[in-house]
Design an enzyme around this catalytic site. Structure first.
Site, PDB file in Angstrom:
ATOM      1  N   ASP A  16       0.822  -1.208   0.000  1.00  0.00           N
ATOM      2  CA  ASP A  16       0.000   0.000   0.000  1.00  0.00           C
ATOM      3  C   ASP A  16       0.863   1.268   0.000  1.00  0.00           C
ATOM      4  O   ASP A  16       1.980   1.263   0.503  1.00  0.00           O
ATOM      5  CB  ASP A  16      -0.914  -0.021   1.244  1.00  0.00           C
ATOM      6  CG  ASP A  16      -2.116   0.890   1.086  1.00  0.00           C
ATOM      7  OD1 ASP A  16      -2.329   1.433  -0.015  1.00  0.00           O
ATOM      8  OD2 ASP A  16      -2.845   1.073   2.082  1.00  0.00           O
ATOM      9  N   ARG A  29      -0.700   8.949  -9.986  1.00  0.00           N
ATOM     10  CA  ARG A  29      -0.712   7.732  -9.156  1.00  0.00           C
ATOM     11  C   ARG A  29      -0.036   6.546  -9.848  1.00  0.00           C
ATOM     12  O   ARG A  29       0.647   5.744  -9.216  1.00  0.00           O
ATOM     13  CB  ARG A  29      -2.149   7.362  -8.794  1.00  0.00           C
ATOM     14  CG  ARG A  29      -2.853   8.390  -7.911  1.00  0.00           C
ATOM     15  CD  ARG A  29      -4.298   8.002  -7.660  1.00  0.00           C
ATOM     16  NE  ARG A  29      -4.390   6.695  -7.033  1.00  0.00           N
ATOM     17  CZ  ARG A  29      -4.241   6.480  -5.723  1.00  0.00           C
ATOM     18  NH1 ARG A  29      -4.008   7.491  -4.911  1.00  0.00           N
ATOM     19  NH2 ARG A  29      -4.329   5.263  -5.230  1.00  0.00           N
ATOM     20  N   HIS A  33       2.575   3.234  -8.904  1.00  0.00           N
ATOM     21  CA  HIS A  33       2.347   1.799  -9.129  1.00  0.00           C
ATOM     22  C   HIS A  33       3.517   1.198  -9.896  1.00  0.00           C
ATOM     23  O   HIS A  33       3.954   0.084  -9.623  1.00  0.00           O
ATOM     24  CB  HIS A  33       1.053   1.576  -9.925  1.00  0.00           C
ATOM     25  CG  HIS A  33      -0.182   2.020  -9.200  1.00  0.00           C
ATOM     26  ND1 HIS A  33      -0.389   1.754  -7.869  1.00  0.00           N
ATOM     27  CD2 HIS A  33      -1.275   2.718  -9.610  1.00  0.00           C
ATOM     28  CE1 HIS A  33      -1.570   2.263  -7.497  1.00  0.00           C
ATOM     29  NE2 HIS A  33      -2.109   2.867  -8.540  1.00  0.00           N
ATOM     30  N   SER A  61      -7.549  -5.382  -4.994  1.00  0.00           N
ATOM     31  CA  SER A  61      -8.686  -5.945  -4.255  1.00  0.00           C
ATOM     32  C   SER A  61      -9.952  -5.843  -5.091  1.00  0.00           C
ATOM     33  O   SER A  61     -10.013  -5.099  -6.070  1.00  0.00           O
ATOM     34  CB  SER A  61      -8.873  -5.195  -2.936  1.00  0.00           C
ATOM     35  OG  SER A  61      -9.425  -3.904  -3.175  1.00  0.00           O
ATOM     36  N   LEU A 127      10.594 -21.047  -4.594  1.00  0.00           N
ATOM     37  CA  LEU A 127       9.718 -20.032  -3.993  1.00  0.00           C
ATOM     38  C   LEU A 127       8.363 -20.083  -4.687  1.00  0.00           C
ATOM     39  O   LEU A 127       8.283 -20.154  -5.908  1.00  0.00           O
ATOM     40  CB  LEU A 127      10.312 -18.627  -4.167  1.00  0.00           C
ATOM     41  CG  LEU A 127       9.382 -17.459  -3.794  1.00  0.00           C
ATOM     42  CD1 LEU A 127       9.177 -17.371  -2.289  1.00  0.00           C
ATOM     43  CD2 LEU A 127       9.917 -16.127  -4.322  1.00  0.00           C
ATOM     44  N   GLU A 198       0.994 -13.241  12.382  1.00  0.00           N
ATOM     45  CA  GLU A 198       1.613 -12.085  13.051  1.00  0.00           C
ATOM     46  C   GLU A 198       1.531 -10.881  12.106  1.00  0.00           C
ATOM     47  O   GLU A 198       1.816 -11.008  10.917  1.00  0.00           O
ATOM     48  CB  GLU A 198       3.092 -12.379  13.357  1.00  0.00           C
ATOM     49  CG  GLU A 198       3.316 -13.510  14.329  1.00  0.00           C
ATOM     50  CD  GLU A 198       2.830 -13.193  15.738  1.00  0.00           C
ATOM     51  OE1 GLU A 198       2.893 -12.006  16.146  1.00  0.00           O
ATOM     52  OE2 GLU A 198       2.386 -14.129  16.433  1.00  0.00           O
TER      53      GLU A 198
HETATM   54  C1  IPE Z   1      -5.543  -2.590  -0.091  1.00  0.00           C
HETATM   55  O1  IPE Z   1      -5.184  -1.270  -0.303  1.00  0.00           O
HETATM   56  C2  IPE Z   1      -5.484  -3.358  -1.368  1.00  0.00           C
HETATM   57  C3  IPE Z   1      -4.161  -3.544  -1.948  1.00  0.00           C
HETATM   58  C4  IPE Z   1      -3.037  -3.130  -1.463  1.00  0.00           C
HETATM   59  C5  IPE Z   1      -4.146  -4.267  -3.172  1.00  0.00           C
HETATM   60  P1  IPE Z   1      -6.271  -0.112  -0.464  1.00  0.00           P
HETATM   61  O2  IPE Z   1      -5.504   1.131  -0.627  1.00  0.00           O
HETATM   62  O3  IPE Z   1      -7.237  -0.471  -1.515  1.00  0.00           O
HETATM   63  O4  IPE Z   1      -7.017  -0.179   0.954  1.00  0.00           O
HETATM   64  P2  IPE Z   1      -7.877   0.921   1.710  1.00  0.00           P
HETATM   65  O5  IPE Z   1      -8.919   1.380   0.741  1.00  0.00           O
HETATM   66  O6  IPE Z   1      -6.962   2.020   2.114  1.00  0.00           O
HETATM   67  O7  IPE Z   1      -8.433   0.195   2.898  1.00  0.00           O
HETATM   68  C1  IPE Z   2      -1.547   0.269  -3.316  1.00  0.00           C
HETATM   69  O1  IPE Z   2      -1.330   1.634  -3.385  1.00  0.00           O
HETATM   70  C2  IPE Z   2      -1.796  -0.351  -4.670  1.00  0.00           C
HETATM   71  C3  IPE Z   2      -3.188  -0.753  -4.894  1.00  0.00           C
HETATM   72  C4  IPE Z   2      -4.156  -0.732  -4.020  1.00  0.00           C
HETATM   73  C5  IPE Z   2      -3.519  -1.227  -6.218  1.00  0.00           C
HETATM   74  P1  IPE Z   2      -2.519   2.670  -3.407  1.00  0.00           P
HETATM   75  O2  IPE Z   2      -2.901   2.910  -4.818  1.00  0.00           O
HETATM   76  O3  IPE Z   2      -3.629   2.214  -2.529  1.00  0.00           O
HETATM   77  O4  IPE Z   2      -1.835   3.964  -2.802  1.00  0.00           O
HETATM   78  P2  IPE Z   2      -2.420   4.968  -1.741  1.00  0.00           P
HETATM   79  O5  IPE Z   2      -2.918   4.158  -0.584  1.00  0.00           O
HETATM   80  O6  IPE Z   2      -3.523   5.706  -2.413  1.00  0.00           O
HETATM   81  O7  IPE Z   2      -1.272   5.844  -1.375  1.00  0.00           O
HETATM   82 MG    MG Z   3      -4.055   2.489  -0.570  1.00  0.00          MG
END
Ligand code: IPE
Ligand code: IPE
Ligand code: MG
Length: 231
Positions: A16, A29, A33, A61, A127, A198
Site C-alpha cells: 500500500d 498515481r 504503481h 482488491s 519459492l 503475526e
Molecule cells: C488494499 O489497499 C489493497 C491492496 C493493497 C491491493 P487499499 O488502498 O485499496 O485499501 P484501503 O482502501 O486504504 O483500505
Molecule cells: C496500493 O497503493 C496499490 C493498490 C491498491 C492497487 P494505493 O494505490 O492504494 O496507494 P495509496 O494508498 O492511495 O497511497
Molecule cells: Mg491504498
C-alpha cells in the site's frame, strides 16, 4: 531457536501507499504503481535469498475495481507487462507463479497470460509467488461455501472441510503479514487465513519498501512469541 532460523514459511504483503508516494513527487498515481513493481522484484529476490517458501502479495482488491477507469486499466496493463518481463526471473530462480482471485473480471488477454505463466512454472518449488488479484476475503469464503455445498449436498460444513475449497487451498496460512504505508487494517484481505498470523505495520510507502525494510520485518517476526492459544 536461533534468530536466523526463524524464517517464516509464508510471508504476505499488503502493498500500500503507491498513490501517496507519487503525490509526494507531484506525479500521477500510476507512476507510484510502476515504481512499486520494482519493490516487488526486490522482495521476490530477497525472499529467494532468505529461503522463504511462500511470498504472497495483495496487488488488487475487489474494491479496487471502483477506482477511476484509467487507474484500473493502468494497473491491469502493468500486471500484464510484469508477467511478461519477469518470466525469465521465474525460470532462473525456480519460482512457481500463481494468481488467486476472481478471474471472471479480468480481461481475456490477462487471464491467458496468467494461466500460461502458471502452467510453465508449475514444476518449480524454490519459492511460491502468489499474487492476489481481484481478490477479497469475503469473496473467498462465500465461493468456498458455495462450492462445498454443491459438491457435498446435505452435509454440514466444518472448518477442515471448508479449507479445501478456499482459493488458497494447499497454501499454508501466512505466518507474517506486512502492510506498508501506515494503514493498520486488513481491507478485506485473507480474512480466514490470517487467524493466527503475526502482523507487522510500517509507515514506509510501498515503492520505498526494499531489502532493508523487508529484513526489518523479518527481524521483528523473529522476536515474536507465537502461542496459538496454548500457554
Ligand atoms: C488494499 O489497499 C489493497 C491492496 C493493497 C491491493 P487499499 O488502498 O485499496 O485499501 P484501503 O482502501 O486504504 O483500505
Ligand atoms: C496500493 O497503493 C496499490 C493498490 C491498491 C492497487 P494505493 O494505490 O492504494 O496507494 P495509496 O494508498 O492511495 O497511497
Ligand atoms: Mg491504498
Amino acid at each position: 531457536m536461533e534468530m536466523a532460523d526463524r524464517i517464516p514459511e509464508h510471508v504476505t504483503i499488503i502493498m500500500d501507499g503507491n498513490g501517496r508516494w507519487a503525490k509526494q513527487r507531484g506525479e500521477e498515481r500510476l507512476f507510484g504503481h510502476s515504481e512499486g513493481k520494482e519493490s516487488v522484484r526486490a522482495c521476490v529476490e530477497y525472499a529467494v535469498e532468505k529461503g522463504i517458501k511462500y511470498l504472497s502479495l495483495f496487488a488488487f482488491s475487489e474494491e479496487n475495481w471502483n477506482r477511476p477507469r484509467a487507474e484500473v486499466e493502468g494497473l491491469m496493463h502493468l500486471m500484464l507487462k510484469a508477467i511478461m518481463d519477469e518470466t525469465p526471473l521465474f525460470h532462473k530462480n525456480g519460482i512457481r507463479f500463481r494468481v488467486i482471485g476472481d478471474f471472471g473480471k479480468l480481461s481475456r488477454e490477462l487471464r491467458n497470460r496468467i494461466e500460461e505463466c502458471m502452467s510453465i512454472t508449475e514444476m518449480y518449488e524454490r519459492l511460491n509467488l502468489v499474487i492476489f488479484l481481484s481478490y477479497s476475503g469475503k469473496w473467498d469464503i462465500v465461493q468456498a461455501v458455495n462450492r462445498f455445498m454443491k459438491e457435498n449436498p446435505g452435509k454440514e460444513i466444518d472448518s477442515c472441510g471448508l479449507e479445501k475449497y478456499m482459493a488458497t487451498a494447499g497454501i499454508p496460512d501466512p505466518d507474517l503479514l506486512i502492510r506498508t504505508s501506515g494503514e493498520e487494517r486488513l481491507s478485506n484481505y485473507m480474512l480466514w487465513q490470517t487467524a493466527y498470523t503475526e502482523f507487522y505495520f510500517t509507515d514506509v510507502l510501498w515503492p520505498d519498501f526494499r531489502k532493508t525494510e523487508f529484513q526489518r520485518a523479518l527481524d521483528a517476526f523473529a522476536k515474536r512469541e507465537r502461542r496459538f492459544g496454548r500457554v
